[in-house]
Design a protein around this motif. Sequence first.
Motif, PDB file in Angstrom:
ATOM      1  N   LEU A 131      -0.427  -3.016   6.221  1.00  0.00           N
ATOM      2  CA  LEU A 131       0.394  -3.061   5.019  1.00  0.00           C
ATOM      3  C   LEU A 131       0.428  -4.442   4.384  1.00  0.00           C
ATOM      4  N   ALA A 132       0.216  -5.487   5.175  1.00  0.00           N
ATOM      5  CA  ALA A 132       0.258  -6.852   4.658  1.00  0.00           C
ATOM      6  C   ALA A 132      -0.776  -7.102   3.570  1.00  0.00           C
ATOM      7  N   TYR A 133      -1.798  -6.278   3.492  1.00  0.00           N
ATOM      8  CA  TYR A 133      -2.834  -6.424   2.471  1.00  0.00           C
ATOM      9  C   TYR A 133      -2.481  -5.714   1.166  1.00  0.00           C
ATOM     10  N   SER A 134      -1.330  -5.079   1.094  1.00  0.00           N
ATOM     11  CA  SER A 134      -0.955  -4.260  -0.049  1.00  0.00           C
ATOM     12  C   SER A 134       0.370  -4.689  -0.638  1.00  0.00           C
ATOM     13  N   TYR A 135       0.522  -4.453  -1.940  1.00  0.00           N
ATOM     14  CA  TYR A 135       1.855  -4.510  -2.506  1.00  0.00           C
ATOM     15  C   TYR A 135       2.447  -3.103  -2.485  1.00  0.00           C
ATOM     16  N   ILE A 136       3.749  -3.034  -2.537  1.00  0.00           N
ATOM     17  CA  ILE A 136       4.475  -1.780  -2.372  1.00  0.00           C
ATOM     18  C   ILE A 136       5.267  -1.482  -3.634  1.00  0.00           C
ATOM     19  N   GLY A 137       5.181  -0.257  -4.083  1.00  0.00           N
ATOM     20  CA  GLY A 137       6.000   0.194  -5.198  1.00  0.00           C
ATOM     21  C   GLY A 137       6.862   1.366  -4.785  1.00  0.00           C
ATOM     22  N   TRP A 138       8.056   1.418  -5.344  1.00  0.00           N
ATOM     23  CA  TRP A 138       8.936   2.567  -5.186  1.00  0.00           C
ATOM     24  C   TRP A 138       9.095   3.249  -6.540  1.00  0.00           C
ATOM     25  N   PHE A 139       8.977   4.559  -6.532  1.00  0.00           N
ATOM     26  CA  PHE A 139       9.100   5.369  -7.726  1.00  0.00           C
ATOM     27  C   PHE A 139      10.067   6.505  -7.446  1.00  0.00           C
ATOM     28  N   ARG A 140      10.594   7.096  -8.496  1.00  0.00           N
ATOM     29  CA  ARG A 140      11.488   8.227  -8.306  1.00  0.00           C
ATOM     30  C   ARG A 140      11.285   9.242  -9.414  1.00  0.00           C
ATOM     31  N   GLN A 141      11.572  10.487  -9.081  1.00  0.00           N
ATOM     32  CA  GLN A 141      11.443  11.571 -10.048  1.00  0.00           C
ATOM     33  C   GLN A 141      12.663  12.476  -9.940  1.00  0.00           C
ATOM     34  N   ALA A 142      13.426  12.522 -11.014  1.00  0.00           N
ATOM     35  CA  ALA A 142      14.573  13.403 -11.099  1.00  0.00           C
ATOM     36  C   ALA A 142      14.129  14.751 -11.639  1.00  0.00           C
ATOM     37  N   PRO A 143      14.890  15.809 -11.364  1.00  0.00           N
ATOM     38  CA  PRO A 143      14.519  17.133 -11.851  1.00  0.00           C
ATOM     39  C   PRO A 143      14.310  17.149 -13.361  1.00  0.00           C
ATOM     40  N   GLY A 144      13.178  17.684 -13.786  1.00  0.00           N
ATOM     41  CA  GLY A 144      12.888  17.808 -15.201  1.00  0.00           C
ATOM     42  C   GLY A 144      12.490  16.523 -15.897  1.00  0.00           C
ATOM     43  N   LYS A 145      12.300  15.442 -15.148  1.00  0.00           N
ATOM     44  CA  LYS A 145      11.963  14.169 -15.752  1.00  0.00           C
ATOM     45  C   LYS A 145      10.659  13.621 -15.190  1.00  0.00           C
ATOM     46  N   GLU A 146      10.090  12.667 -15.908  1.00  0.00           N
ATOM     47  CA  GLU A 146       8.872  12.016 -15.454  1.00  0.00           C
ATOM     48  C   GLU A 146       9.166  11.078 -14.292  1.00  0.00           C
ATOM     49  N   ARG A 147       8.169  10.883 -13.448  1.00  0.00           N
ATOM     50  CA  ARG A 147       8.310   9.913 -12.380  1.00  0.00           C
ATOM     51  C   ARG A 147       8.340   8.511 -12.978  1.00  0.00           C
ATOM     52  N   GLU A 148       9.279   7.694 -12.533  1.00  0.00           N
ATOM     53  CA  GLU A 148       9.456   6.368 -13.086  1.00  0.00           C
ATOM     54  C   GLU A 148       9.426   5.309 -11.997  1.00  0.00           C
ATOM     55  N   GLY A 149       8.975   4.135 -12.385  1.00  0.00           N
ATOM     56  CA  GLY A 149       8.959   3.027 -11.450  1.00  0.00           C
ATOM     57  C   GLY A 149      10.363   2.507 -11.191  1.00  0.00           C
ATOM     58  N   VAL A 150      10.638   2.147  -9.959  1.00  0.00           N
ATOM     59  CA  VAL A 150      11.943   1.644  -9.547  1.00  0.00           C
ATOM     60  C   VAL A 150      11.876   0.173  -9.165  1.00  0.00           C
ATOM     61  N   SER A 151      10.928  -0.166  -8.306  1.00  0.00           N
ATOM     62  CA  SER A 151      10.837  -1.526  -7.792  1.00  0.00           C
ATOM     63  C   SER A 151       9.485  -1.740  -7.148  1.00  0.00           C
ATOM     64  N   CYS A 152       9.081  -2.983  -7.028  1.00  0.00           N
ATOM     65  CA  CYS A 152       7.876  -3.303  -6.279  1.00  0.00           C
ATOM     66  C   CYS A 152       8.028  -4.671  -5.643  1.00  0.00           C
ATOM     67  N   ILE A 153       7.208  -4.906  -4.628  1.00  0.00           N
ATOM     68  CA  ILE A 153       7.201  -6.180  -3.932  1.00  0.00           C
ATOM     69  C   ILE A 153       5.764  -6.558  -3.618  1.00  0.00           C
ATOM     70  N   SER A 154       5.429  -7.821  -3.826  1.00  0.00           N
ATOM     71  CA  SER A 154       4.077  -8.290  -3.607  1.00  0.00           C
ATOM     72  C   SER A 154       3.759  -8.359  -2.119  1.00  0.00           C
ATOM     73  N   ALA A 155       2.472  -8.523  -1.823  1.00  0.00           N
ATOM     74  CA  ALA A 155       2.032  -8.518  -0.431  1.00  0.00           C
ATOM     75  C   ALA A 155       2.712  -9.597   0.399  1.00  0.00           C
ATOM     76  N   ASN A 156       2.908 -10.782  -0.194  1.00  0.00           N
ATOM     77  CA  ASN A 156       3.551 -11.869   0.540  1.00  0.00           C
ATOM     78  C   ASN A 156       5.062 -11.887   0.375  1.00  0.00           C
ATOM     79  N   GLY A 157       5.600 -10.931  -0.376  1.00  0.00           N
ATOM     80  CA  GLY A 157       7.035 -10.842  -0.565  1.00  0.00           C
ATOM     81  C   GLY A 157       7.611 -11.797  -1.584  1.00  0.00           C
TER      82      GLY A 157
END
Length: 129
Positions: free
Chosen positions: A29-55
Amino acid sequence: QLEVVESGGGLVEYGGSLRLSCAASGFTLAYSYIGWFRQAPGKEREGVSCISANGAKTTYADAVKGRFTISRDNAENTGYLQMSSLKPEDTAVYYCAVAYAHYSDFCSIDIPQGQYDSWGQGTQVTVSS
């Protein structure tokens, strides 16, 4: 096999807190950045947060700024999303996604979601009104 698995969702009251985990297996995982997304009923998936590989870099959607905190523990091959002061509007399926980091201090929730390499199965977060 490459896999990311979210956990930690559930039903919480208004103003409550949850900590979501994103466990990676089959890759470092240290080689990747991480994103969190969410999808509410009837809505498009949206970005919530992300963190770079080194934090060093973190990004938050306006709707969650000041309430959510993203972090990672590369030694444990796991990312986290601490959610506090939860609102009914936060109710959604939350997804963790990872992307190979060409730059250790880069992440984005605005790039096309297809550019993320791997996605988890999602975990349900429900906040009562």
